[in-house]
Design a protein around this motif. Sequence first.
Motif, mmCIF file in Angstrom:
data_model
loop_
_atom_site.group_PDB
_atom_site.id
_atom_site.type_symbol
_atom_site.label_atom_id
_atom_site.label_comp_id
_atom_site.label_asym_id
_atom_site.label_seq_id
_atom_site.Cartn_x
_atom_site.Cartn_y
_atom_site.Cartn_z
ATOM 1 N N ALA A 16 0.828 -1.208 0.000
ATOM 2 C CA ALA A 16 0.000 0.000 0.000
ATOM 3 C C ALA A 16 0.860 1.254 0.000
ATOM 4 O O ALA A 16 1.844 1.349 0.743
ATOM 5 C CB ALA A 16 -0.919 -0.005 1.213
ATOM 6 N N TYR A 20 -4.065 1.002 4.651
ATOM 7 C CA TYR A 20 -5.276 0.559 5.364
ATOM 8 C C TYR A 20 -4.811 0.299 6.785
ATOM 9 O O TYR A 20 -3.968 -0.563 7.009
ATOM 10 C CB TYR A 20 -5.773 -0.711 4.669
ATOM 11 N N LYS A 23 -10.145 -0.859 11.261
ATOM 12 C CA LYS A 23 -11.439 -1.308 10.743
ATOM 13 C C LYS A 23 -12.549 -0.568 11.455
ATOM 14 O O LYS A 23 -12.461 -0.340 12.658
ATOM 15 C CB LYS A 23 -11.621 -2.808 11.021
ATOM 16 N N ARG A 74 -8.768 -18.995 10.640
ATOM 17 C CA ARG A 74 -9.132 -17.917 9.703
ATOM 18 C C ARG A 74 -9.515 -18.474 8.342
ATOM 19 O O ARG A 74 -10.454 -18.005 7.700
ATOM 20 C CB ARG A 74 -7.962 -16.939 9.535
ATOM 21 N N SER A 109 -0.653 -12.297 3.747
ATOM 22 C CA SER A 109 -2.090 -12.518 3.903
ATOM 23 C C SER A 109 -2.838 -11.931 2.713
ATOM 24 O O SER A 109 -3.910 -12.412 2.366
ATOM 25 C CB SER A 109 -2.613 -11.970 5.230
ATOM 26 N N SER A 141 -8.898 -11.149 4.548
ATOM 27 C CA SER A 141 -7.903 -10.182 5.011
ATOM 28 C C SER A 141 -8.107 -8.928 4.179
ATOM 29 O O SER A 141 -8.169 -9.013 2.941
ATOM 30 C CB SER A 141 -6.493 -10.741 4.790
ATOM 31 N N GLY A 142 -8.232 -7.790 4.843
ATOM 32 C CA GLY A 142 -8.574 -6.562 4.135
ATOM 33 C C GLY A 142 -7.712 -6.314 2.903
ATOM 34 O O GLY A 142 -8.219 -6.098 1.797
ATOM 35 N N SER A 143 -6.402 -6.374 3.092
ATOM 36 C CA SER A 143 -5.499 -6.023 1.993
ATOM 37 C C SER A 143 -5.607 -7.002 0.826
ATOM 38 O O SER A 143 -5.186 -6.680 -0.295
ATOM 39 C CB SER A 143 -4.059 -5.965 2.497
ATOM 40 N N ARG A 146 -7.232 -6.008 -2.559
ATOM 41 C CA ARG A 146 -6.463 -5.302 -3.594
ATOM 42 C C ARG A 146 -5.639 -6.243 -4.467
ATOM 43 O O ARG A 146 -5.277 -5.892 -5.591
ATOM 44 C CB ARG A 146 -5.550 -4.255 -2.937
ATOM 45 N N SER A 197 -0.904 -7.877 12.520
ATOM 46 C CA SER A 197 -1.446 -6.590 12.085
ATOM 47 C C SER A 197 -2.900 -6.460 12.538
ATOM 48 O O SER A 197 -3.357 -5.365 12.870
ATOM 49 C CB SER A 197 -1.322 -6.414 10.574
ATOM 50 N N ARG A 198 -3.596 -7.577 12.592
ATOM 51 C CA ARG A 198 -4.997 -7.536 13.022
ATOM 52 C C ARG A 198 -5.112 -6.981 14.440
ATOM 53 O O ARG A 198 -5.870 -6.059 14.722
ATOM 54 C CB ARG A 198 -5.591 -8.946 12.938
HETATM 55 C C1 DP6 Z 1 0.061 -2.375 7.199
HETATM 56 O O1 DP6 Z 1 -4.859 -6.776 5.507
HETATM 57 O O2 DP6 Z 1 -3.151 -7.900 6.980
HETATM 58 O O3 DP6 Z 1 -0.170 -3.884 5.383
HETATM 59 O O4 DP6 Z 1 -7.610 -7.152 7.425
HETATM 60 O O5 DP6 Z 1 -6.751 -7.665 9.696
HETATM 61 O O6 DP6 Z 1 -6.159 -9.157 7.777
HETATM 62 P P1 DP6 Z 1 -6.485 -7.751 8.232
HETATM 63 O O7 DP6 Z 1 -5.197 -6.857 8.004
HETATM 64 P P2 DP6 Z 1 -4.158 -6.835 6.809
HETATM 65 O O8 DP6 Z 1 -3.471 -5.421 7.099
HETATM 66 C C2 DP6 Z 1 -2.584 -4.813 6.235
HETATM 67 C C3 DP6 Z 1 -2.057 -3.588 6.864
HETATM 68 C C4 DP6 Z 1 -0.889 -2.951 6.150
HETATM 69 C C5 DP6 Z 1 -1.351 -1.787 5.287
HETATM 70 C C6 DP6 Z 1 -2.006 -2.127 3.974
HETATM 71 O O9 DP6 Z 1 -1.697 -3.163 3.360
HETATM 72 O O10 DP6 Z 1 -2.813 -1.308 3.528
#
Ligand code: DP6
Length: 333
Positions: A16, A20, A23, A74, A109, A141-143, A146, A197-198
């Motif tokens: 990124a 991100y 949440k 997970r 992830s 996983s949020g990232s 993308r 990171s969570r």
């Molecule tokens: C610092 O996507 O690993 O890389 O949604 O809890 O699984 P969860 O988190 P994750 O967090 C990534 C955070 C980061 C910034 C980013 O990739 O945007």
Amino acid sequence: MTGSEQAVAVAHPNIALIKYWGKRDERLVLPCSDSLSMTLDVFPTTTSVRLDPAADADTVVMDGLPARGEPLRRMTTFLDLVRERARRHERAVVDTRNTVPVGAGLASSASGFAALALAAAGAYGLTRDPLALSRLARRGSGSAARSLFGGFVVWHAGAVDARDPDHASYAEPVTDARLDAALVVVVLEAGPKSVSSREAMRRTVATSPLHPAWVTASRADLVRMRAALRAGDLGAVGRIAEHNALGMHATMEAATPPVRYRTDASAAALDAVRGLRADGVGAWATMDAGPNVKVLCDLADADRVAERMRTVRGSRVVVARRGPGAVLRTEAA
Ligand code: DP6
């Protein structure tokens, strides 16, 4: 629609440039703000999913070893979601192979859940719509939302008052970016991180007084970042990305108890990046949930940047470029 019972997918990590971090909904994995990334052409994850009608539990093999504990939980929770949507009950046999150290802040992830979402959707006969797949991957996983796409990608947080917030939050390619850059990955520690990171994100949102200010700043960063990408202005892209990442680390260091991923080696790497700039080389750093540093630069400068970063003690350096989106490799029944 019936599934093809077995599918194999390949996905790459993304880094990124607008982070991100936080949440607003843990269950649906809805972020506090939009983020923007570049998918890499290195460290792919390959995942196969095969349905096993005779099994009474999912089996997951990760890099040749049976998964257990939190990673298994997970993935099983994610497969439950896929089954619920596909209205199917068969358990799955999953085999996933990373080429990046897991848990070291190198986005395993992201590639992992992007590959799992695509392979599981293929095996269980769910959607093939890329935006829908990005929403699905987001739940793992949020990232990962993308990593469904190649190149530069934006993940929309979705309006807070959206009628269907799950539907409103998805990733899509940034189609008007006029930039081709390298990301020089400086691996300083490949072991698993101390705080996931969570958990770190949760703690930051719950306790860091800086987090709301960073979210506000990040929204403005994203608008400026999109304009800089459109203009093909690498200097602006780099400055905004570095500022955004360092701000994210400041927010988590202000949490209780503090989360600190930066090590002495990270500081040395950040100094090396500043040194490159002082020498007139366009290079800007970003960092994720770990000590490693990624350096954005022009493709033409990548070798020079890599050479300098190799002088940081204990570093292993890999030059990455823009990579492809996730693909389904085989679908043999
Ligand atoms: C610092 O996507 O690993 O890389 O949604 O809890 O699984 P969860 O988190 P994750 O967090 C990534 C955070 C980061 C910034 C980013 O990739 O945007």
